[in-house]
Write a protein that holds these residues in place. Structure first.
Motif, PDB file in Angstrom:
ATOM      1  N   ARG A   1       5.732   3.106 -11.509  1.00 52.37           N
ATOM      2  CA  ARG A   1       6.669   4.213 -11.350  1.00 52.37           C
ATOM      3  C   ARG A   1       6.511   5.281 -12.431  1.00 52.37           C
ATOM      4  O   ARG A   1       6.889   6.432 -12.217  1.00 52.37           O
ATOM      5  CB  ARG A   1       8.115   3.702 -11.377  1.00 52.37           C
ATOM      6  CG  ARG A   1       8.469   2.800 -10.230  1.00 52.37           C
ATOM      7  CD  ARG A   1       9.962   2.613 -10.104  1.00 52.37           C
ATOM      8  NE  ARG A   1      10.624   3.854  -9.708  1.00 52.37           N
ATOM      9  CZ  ARG A   1      11.916   3.939  -9.422  1.00 52.37           C
ATOM     10  NH1 ARG A   1      12.674   2.873  -9.510  1.00 52.37           N
ATOM     11  NH2 ARG A   1      12.447   5.089  -9.079  1.00 52.37           N
ATOM     12  N   ASP A   2       5.952   4.899 -13.591  1.00 54.39           N
ATOM     13  CA  ASP A   2       5.903   5.849 -14.700  1.00 54.39           C
ATOM     14  C   ASP A   2       4.506   5.976 -15.304  1.00 54.39           C
ATOM     15  O   ASP A   2       3.932   7.065 -15.327  1.00 54.39           O
ATOM     16  CB  ASP A   2       6.903   5.424 -15.777  1.00 54.39           C
ATOM     17  CG  ASP A   2       6.878   6.347 -16.974  1.00 54.39           C
ATOM     18  OD1 ASP A   2       6.884   7.571 -16.774  1.00 54.39           O
ATOM     19  OD2 ASP A   2       6.828   5.855 -18.115  1.00 54.39           O
ATOM     20  N   THR A   3       3.945   4.860 -15.771  1.00 53.65           N
ATOM     21  CA  THR A   3       2.712   4.928 -16.548  1.00 53.65           C
ATOM     22  C   THR A   3       1.545   5.484 -15.734  1.00 53.65           C
ATOM     23  O   THR A   3       0.917   6.485 -16.119  1.00 53.65           O
ATOM     24  CB  THR A   3       2.347   3.531 -17.089  1.00 53.65           C
ATOM     25  OG1 THR A   3       3.461   2.994 -17.795  1.00 53.65           O
ATOM     26  CG2 THR A   3       1.145   3.622 -18.010  1.00 53.65           C
TER      27      THR A   3
ATOM     28  N   PRO B   1       0.819  -1.227   0.000  1.00 58.53           N
ATOM     29  CA  PRO B   1       0.000   0.000   0.000  1.00 58.53           C
ATOM     30  C   PRO B   1       0.850   1.273   0.000  1.00 58.53           C
ATOM     31  O   PRO B   1       0.470   2.275  -0.600  1.00 58.53           O
ATOM     32  CB  PRO B   1      -0.819  -0.124   1.294  1.00 58.53           C
ATOM     33  CG  PRO B   1      -0.768  -1.576   1.658  1.00 58.53           C
ATOM     34  CD  PRO B   1       0.530  -2.087   1.148  1.00 58.53           C
ATOM     35  N   ALA B   2       2.001   1.243   0.679  1.00 58.70           N
ATOM     36  CA  ALA B   2       2.848   2.434   0.764  1.00 58.70           C
ATOM     37  C   ALA B   2       3.357   2.846  -0.610  1.00 58.70           C
ATOM     38  O   ALA B   2       3.485   4.043  -0.917  1.00 58.70           O
ATOM     39  CB  ALA B   2       4.024   2.175   1.712  1.00 58.70           C
ATOM     40  N   TYR B   3       3.651   1.866  -1.461  1.00 61.07           N
ATOM     41  CA  TYR B   3       4.136   2.158  -2.818  1.00 61.07           C
ATOM     42  C   TYR B   3       3.066   2.906  -3.602  1.00 61.07           C
ATOM     43  O   TYR B   3       3.360   3.898  -4.294  1.00 61.07           O
ATOM     44  CB  TYR B   3       4.511   0.841  -3.495  1.00 61.07           C
ATOM     45  CG  TYR B   3       5.259   0.982  -4.807  1.00 61.07           C
ATOM     46  CD1 TYR B   3       5.838   2.178  -5.193  1.00 61.07           C
ATOM     47  CD2 TYR B   3       5.389  -0.108  -5.655  1.00 61.07           C
ATOM     48  CE1 TYR B   3       6.537   2.290  -6.384  1.00 61.07           C
ATOM     49  CE2 TYR B   3       6.093  -0.002  -6.851  1.00 61.07           C
ATOM     50  CZ  TYR B   3       6.657   1.193  -7.208  1.00 61.07           C
ATOM     51  OH  TYR B   3       7.342   1.313  -8.377  1.00 61.07           O
ATOM     52  N   LEU B   4       1.828   2.451  -3.491  1.00 60.29           N
ATOM     53  CA  LEU B   4       0.729   3.105  -4.211  1.00 60.29           C
ATOM     54  C   LEU B   4       0.507   4.521  -3.691  1.00 60.29           C
ATOM     55  O   LEU B   4       0.308   5.455  -4.478  1.00 60.29           O
ATOM     56  CB  LEU B   4      -0.546   2.276  -4.064  1.00 60.29           C
ATOM     57  CG  LEU B   4      -1.770   2.839  -4.781  1.00 60.29           C
ATOM     58  CD1 LEU B   4      -1.557   2.840  -6.290  1.00 60.29           C
ATOM     59  CD2 LEU B   4      -3.017   2.032  -4.440  1.00 60.29           C
ATOM     60  N   ALA B   5       0.541   4.707  -2.364  1.00 57.45           N
ATOM     61  CA  ALA B   5       0.333   6.036  -1.789  1.00 57.45           C
ATOM     62  C   ALA B   5       1.406   7.016  -2.275  1.00 57.45           C
ATOM     63  O   ALA B   5       1.105   8.176  -2.603  1.00 57.45           O
ATOM     64  CB  ALA B   5       0.338   5.945  -0.267  1.00 57.45           C
ATOM     65  N   THR B   6       2.647   6.562  -2.337  1.00 55.26           N
ATOM     66  CA  THR B   6       3.743   7.419  -2.826  1.00 55.26           C
ATOM     67  C   THR B   6       3.546   7.768  -4.292  1.00 55.26           C
ATOM     68  O   THR B   6       3.778   8.919  -4.705  1.00 55.26           O
ATOM     69  CB  THR B   6       5.084   6.701  -2.643  1.00 55.26           C
ATOM     70  OG1 THR B   6       5.206   6.254  -1.299  1.00 55.26           O
ATOM     71  CG2 THR B   6       6.232   7.625  -2.969  1.00 55.26           C
ATOM     72  N   THR B   7       3.101   6.788  -5.084  1.00 54.69           N
ATOM     73  CA  THR B   7       2.873   7.020  -6.508  1.00 54.69           C
ATOM     74  C   THR B   7       1.791   8.078  -6.732  1.00 54.69           C
ATOM     75  O   THR B   7       1.949   8.989  -7.564  1.00 54.69           O
ATOM     76  CB  THR B   7       2.458   5.701  -7.187  1.00 54.69           C
ATOM     77  OG1 THR B   7       3.531   4.767  -7.083  1.00 54.69           O
ATOM     78  CG2 THR B   7       2.128   5.914  -8.652  1.00 54.69           C
ATOM     79  N   VAL B   8       0.698   7.982  -5.987  1.00 57.58           N
ATOM     80  CA  VAL B   8      -0.389   8.972  -6.103  1.00 57.58           C
ATOM     81  C   VAL B   8       0.103  10.343  -5.652  1.00 57.58           C
ATOM     82  O   VAL B   8      -0.215  11.374  -6.272  1.00 57.58           O
ATOM     83  CB  VAL B   8      -1.610   8.523  -5.274  1.00 57.58           C
ATOM     84  CG1 VAL B   8      -2.669   9.619  -5.260  1.00 57.58           C
ATOM     85  CG2 VAL B   8      -2.190   7.240  -5.838  1.00 57.58           C
ATOM     86  N   GLY B   9       0.899  10.388  -4.572  1.00 57.61           N
ATOM     87  CA  GLY B   9       1.431  11.668  -4.086  1.00 57.61           C
ATOM     88  C   GLY B   9       2.282  12.368  -5.126  1.00 57.61           C
ATOM     89  O   GLY B   9       2.179  13.589  -5.317  1.00 57.61           O
TER      90      GLY B   9
END
Length: 594
Positions: A146-148, A27-35
């Motif tokens: 990370r990109d798309t 979940p932390a990876y997704l939250a960082t991506t949205v941020g």
């Protein structure tokens, strides 16, 4: 038409599936991506607005203090935006590394919990290759996270922040940018289609290259490679496949270059349209200098958002086929943990009219097999190769399930045999762990193994090791790892099965790697270790059958003979008697030669 709409719906549902998968793993990876996406969208709009305020103040002669305040706000906004963006990017990199490991663990856990019969189905293995190779080996999922997806989210946020302003001011220019984004999407899709065609061609080539590369690094065949000078043929095959791969990729770049060039030309045309039209309207007096700067920034950010969304949505749809394969792989049935409970005491086993075929097999391996194994009975199963012996044992283990018929334990049909049985197969594996861990397999941290190792004939060997039970096997993880003989490895596998202390003990050629003297010791030990258990043993060495209460002879997937050693030896034309006498005659001839 319905099928087409369903396919389109699946494509647009893909981001939600990836989001769900990422939440499940990290979940932390997704939250960082949205941020990162939110920060990337807010920064340009806020900077454009602040610049307009500064220009308006300069042109209207506002209070210098107020202008200074706007400049400070602009610098502070850019500083905060850059700082937060870099911090989140660093955190995303950390979470990305952790996500790769967590995702591999997630996939590995699902594979280990998958029904064993699926692992021997070539169609499932092909699906596994299509599902996991792009995601794990090529990093498709990590690239999307990370990109798309951040680019799409950032583009949508930026579009939401600029489209309303642009529509209120100059809707015609907004419409032109949307049309240009649609044309760009067409060129990008042509590029993706070319890449997809090339990928479908090179995937089997890459798989072969990977297989040959694994052979060159395989320690177990290192002796053969050197003795038979196999390096020449291996490297020639790898070089040939590399040339095939390179030719396909080179042809791809030629076709991609055309579409990519048109897409780049369109991006430059977008700049010309924005600057040109706004400049014409400024000269006509329809907007001032501050407004020109403001709307130029708004429309350029809007065009960037549209092109980014079209590019990345094309990427998303292109990679969607990988995830459709992964979703199919993820939906494969796994073992049900609800039935994982221990049985008490040696059970009675009833095999009732069992028929079984391997996936893709034309003929059943077992055909209408019925038998009863009494509580605490020691049963030997013998027969020629391919008679179905190992298959029957795997059915008793619960690794396979009958195509028809049933297997009852104490009168109850059980789908999961975890905790009920322990087995040693002829193709057992010893792992590069400590000797202790190879026996205990994580079930205890302070088990007393000395009595168990003594029963299987390993006590003296272990005592002579520098670290005893804590000695590492092989040199994969530790440079001072030890190499056991084939016979001692087999003893270790038997010790692992005995430590499990399950009520059903299954041995498939348990002494295949042992010398005759050691084999005799294990068979005598078999009487002791199987006491109080229901035991089944497969052995091609029929001298072992005299330690069993009953012998079952399989032939062509059916039970041909059933009885004790004495009973079967009384059958003059019996299969068992013929096999036993043939082996005995061979051993007597060998003794005479000695």
């Amino acid at each position: 038409m319905e099928k087409r709409f369903r396919k389109i719906g699946q494509k647009f549902a893909l981001p939600f599936y990836i989001t769900k998968l990422t939440v499940r793993v990290s979940p932390a990876y997704l939250a960082t991506t949205v941020g990162i996406a939110v920060v990337a969208a807010i920064g340009p709009v806020l900077s454009t607005w602040l610049i307009q305020q500064i220009l308006s103040g300069l042109l209207s002669g506002e209070n210098p203090r107020l202008l200074f305040l706007w400049v400070v706000c602009l610098i502070a906004a850019n500083f905060l935006n850059t700082g937060i963006s870099r911090y989140l990017t660093v955190k995303q990199g950390v979470f990305s590394e952790r996500f790769r490991d967590d995702f591999k663990c997630y996939v590995g856990q699902r594979i280990m919990c998958m029904n064993y019969s699926l692992l021997e189905d070539p169609r499932v293995m092909d699906l596994k290759e299509r599902a996991l190779r792009p995601i794990i080996d090529f990093g498709v999922l990590d690239t999307m996270l990370r990109d798309t997806i951040p680019s799409i989210l950032g583009g949508l946020f930026l579009l939401a922040g600029t489209a309303a302003i642009a529509a209120a001011g100059y809707p015609i220019l907004l419409l032109v940018l949307f049309v240009m984004a649609g044309v760009n999407l067409y060129f990008v899709n042509r590029t993706r289609k070319t890449k997809n065609e090339t990928y479908q061609f090179i995937l089997p080539v890459e798989r072969k290259i990977g297989a040959y590369n694994n052979i060159t690094a395989d320690f177990s065949i290192g002796k053969d490679v050197r003795i038979y000078d196999m390096d020449g043929i291996l490297m020639s095959k790898i070089r040939h496949l590399n040339r095939v791969d390179l030719k396909a990729v080179s042809e791809q770049f030629g076709r991609i270059g055309y579409s990519a060039g048109l897409s780049s030309l369109l991006a430059q045309l977008q700049l010309f349209v924005v600057y040109g039209l706004l400049a014409v309207w400024a000269m006509q007096g329809r907007l001032g200098i501050a407004e020109y700067a403001f709307y130029t920034g708004i429309f350029l950010n809007l065009g960037t958002a549209l092109f980014r969304i079209s590019d990345k949505m094309s990427d998303l749809f292109y990679t969607g086929k990988f995830f459709s394969a992964f979703r199919e792989f993820e939906s494969l049935s796994v073992q049900n943990g609800e039935e994982r409970r221990l049985s008490e005491g040696a059970p009675r086993v009833d095999v009732q009219n069992v028929t079984f075929s391997y996936p893709g097999g034309s003929e059943p391996v077992l055909k209408d097999v019925s038998l009863t194994i009494r509580k605490g009975e020691r049963l030997a199963i013998v027969g020629r190769n391919g008679a179905g012996k190992t298959t029957l044992v795997k059915l008793l283990c619960g690794l396979y399930h009958p195509a028809s018929g049933s297997i009852l334990f104490n009168g109850e049909e059980v789908r999961s045999m975890e905790g009920r049985s322990a087995a040693v197969f002829q193709d057992f594996r010893i792992f590069a762990y400590t000797l202790y861990d190879n026996v205990v397999m994580g079930r205890s941290e302070n088990a007393q193994l000395a009595p168990l190792l003594e029963r299987v004939g390993l006590k003296e060997t272990v005592e002579n090791l520098p670290k005893g039970e804590q000695s590492y096997l092989y040199k994969l993880f530790e440079p001072d790892g030890i190499e056991l003989s084939g016979g001692n490895e087999q003893r270790l596998a038997i010790a692992r099965a005995l430590y499990r202390d399950a009520p059903i003990l299954l041995l498939d050629e348990p002494t295949a790697a042992l010398d005759p003297m050691s084999e005799e010791e294990i068979f005598r030990c078999f009487q002791e270790i199987s006491c109080g258990k229901t035991a089944v043993m497969i052995s091609h060495r029929l001298s072992a059958t005299r330690f069993c209460d009953r012998i079952l002879v399989l032939q062509d997937g059916r039970i041909a003979e059933n009885g004790s050693h004495e009973e079967l030896m009384e059958m003059e034309e019996g299969i068992y008697r013929n096999m036993f006498e043939t082996q005995a005659r061979y051993y007597r001839q060998q003794e005479k030669k000695v």
